[in-house]
Design an enzyme around this catalytic site. Structure first.
Site, PDB file in Angstrom:
ATOM      1  N   ARG A  67       0.602  -3.799  -5.717  1.00 22.93           N
ATOM      2  CA  ARG A  67       1.036  -3.964  -4.318  1.00 22.93           C
ATOM      3  C   ARG A  67       0.220  -5.027  -3.589  1.00 22.93           C
ATOM      4  O   ARG A  67      -0.097  -4.886  -2.405  1.00 22.93           O
ATOM      5  CB  ARG A  67       0.969  -2.612  -3.575  1.00 22.93           C
ATOM      6  CG  ARG A  67       1.870  -1.540  -4.172  1.00 22.93           C
ATOM      7  CD  ARG A  67       3.334  -1.930  -4.149  1.00 22.93           C
ATOM      8  NE  ARG A  67       4.185  -0.947  -4.788  1.00 22.93           N
ATOM      9  CZ  ARG A  67       4.595  -0.993  -6.063  1.00 22.93           C
ATOM     10  NH1 ARG A  67       4.239  -2.009  -6.847  1.00 22.93           N
ATOM     11  NH2 ARG A  67       5.359  -0.047  -6.559  1.00 22.93           N
ATOM     12  N   SER A  90       8.695   4.307  -0.327  1.00 25.06           N
ATOM     13  CA  SER A  90       7.473   5.062  -0.592  1.00 25.06           C
ATOM     14  C   SER A  90       6.482   4.851   0.551  1.00 25.06           C
ATOM     15  O   SER A  90       6.152   3.712   0.889  1.00 25.06           O
ATOM     16  CB  SER A  90       6.840   4.619  -1.915  1.00 25.06           C
ATOM     17  OG  SER A  90       7.684   4.913  -2.996  1.00 25.06           O
ATOM     18  N   GLU A 100       1.633   2.477   2.065  1.00 16.97           N
ATOM     19  CA  GLU A 100       2.362   1.366   1.466  1.00 16.97           C
ATOM     20  C   GLU A 100       3.239   0.713   2.520  1.00 16.97           C
ATOM     21  O   GLU A 100       3.540  -0.471   2.459  1.00 16.97           O
ATOM     22  CB  GLU A 100       3.220   1.849   0.286  1.00 16.97           C
ATOM     23  CG  GLU A 100       3.908   0.732  -0.451  1.00 16.97           C
ATOM     24  CD  GLU A 100       4.471   1.161  -1.793  1.00 16.97           C
ATOM     25  OE1 GLU A 100       5.621   0.789  -2.098  1.00 16.97           O
ATOM     26  OE2 GLU A 100       3.762   1.857  -2.544  1.00 16.97           O
TER      27      GLU A 100
END
Length: 310
Positions: free
Chosen positions: A179, A229, A299
């Site tokens: 990420r 998410s 996230e």
């Protein structure tokens, strides 16, 4: 004349087809259906328009928020103190530039890109078909799913900085990790990407995409507004399992809820505010930390009203 009127007048003189909206609610442009009102909302169709809008504001000490498809954002309610530039909607050309090489502009959706690859008999992007964001947003955070990540296929990225200077990054310069990419740190705005894929069987590629699509529909709350998410995967274990272990599945604050279908998602039950979602996330983080010792990291990208000034 205020800065936003000046921007509209000057930009439209050079780019008469540039789409500009004034006092636009970001609820209309985020998958969470949450967000305040921006004084200036632009949807460029070309790299020239994108750079011109961005450069106008940064030259005035204002940093615009760059939005892809608005799928990974939690934006504060109220009057926003910054302009917004949305790449999805016009800045989305895709083409084959060589055998196995796709060049695509940042505003194209990952779903459309995956279908383009399939139609050309190229495999490697099947995992991306169900990710709702754009290529630019996906590269920014190295999006991934079902064992695949964009770092596996993205070979070169063109971007520009606050001065409008265009650069190309490739290989280790992209600094891909979980990420994360170099663009998470350097402030550059992604323009387009080169993606390298392998030759495959179209029917097999389609079958794999359908298989993953079914998995998503069965396990994720796709029928409710969310930002995907909510938390990153911890170094050990899984955020959803930890949240469920804490008895938080279905936990609600105002109009926000930990999904009853998948504890890794926070959903908008219909009238959630920024504060509802933010408070819920903070309480989830606190409960998980106290029970497991794991500090969950969002996230979802959280955007406050004030924005960031140069």
């Amino acid at each position: 004349m205020d800065i936003y009127n000046s921007a509209e007048n000057l930009l439209l003189k050079s780019f008469p087809k540039l789409r500009i909206l004034r006092n636009e609610s970001m609820k209309n442009h985020t998958s969470f259906k949450i967000g305040g009102v921006t004084p200036f909302f632009a949807v460029p169709a070309t790299s020239e328009e994108l750079i011109a809008v961005y450069r106008f504001f940064t030259s005035e000490g204002i940093v615009p928020l760059i939005v892809g498809n608005g799928t990974n954002l939690l934006i504060e309610d109220g009057e926003l103190g910054f302009p917004v530039i949305m790449t999805h909607g016009g800045f989305s050309e895709i083409r084959l530039s060589a055998e196995g090489i796709i060049e695509a502009e940042a505003g194209t959706t990952l779903a459309r890109l995956a279908v383009f690859a399939m139609n050309n008999g190229l495999c490697g992007l099947e995992f991306a078909h169900g990710i709702p964001g754009t290529l630019g947003g996906g590269v920014f955070m190295n999006a991934g799913a079902y064992g695949g990540e964009l770092k596996d296929v993205v070979k070169e990225v063109s971007s520009f900085d606050s001065q409008g200077e265009i650069s190309a990054f490739s290989g280790s310069e992209l600094e891909f990790s979980y990420r994360h990419s170099v663009f998470s740190e350097n402030g550059h705005i992604i323009l387009k990407c080169k993606i390298e894929l392998s030759r495959g069987n179209r029917d097999e590629i389609k079958s794999r995409m359908e298989e993953l699509s079914l998995k998503r529909r069965q396990s994720q709350p796709l029928d409710m507004p969310s930002a995907g998410s909510t938390f990153k995967r911890p170094k050990t274990g899984y955020a959803a399992a930890m949240i469920e272990e804490c008895g938080l599945k279905g936990f609600t604050v105002g109009g926000a809820q930990v999904s009853k279908k998948h504890a890794g998602f926070v959903v908008n039950c219909g009238n959630a505010t920024f504060e509802d979602v933010y408070s819920l996330m903070e309480q989830v983080k606190d409960r998980v930390y106290r029970k497991t010792g794991t500090a969950l990291e969002p996230e979802v990208r959280i955007i406050r009203r004030g924005g960031v000034n140069l």
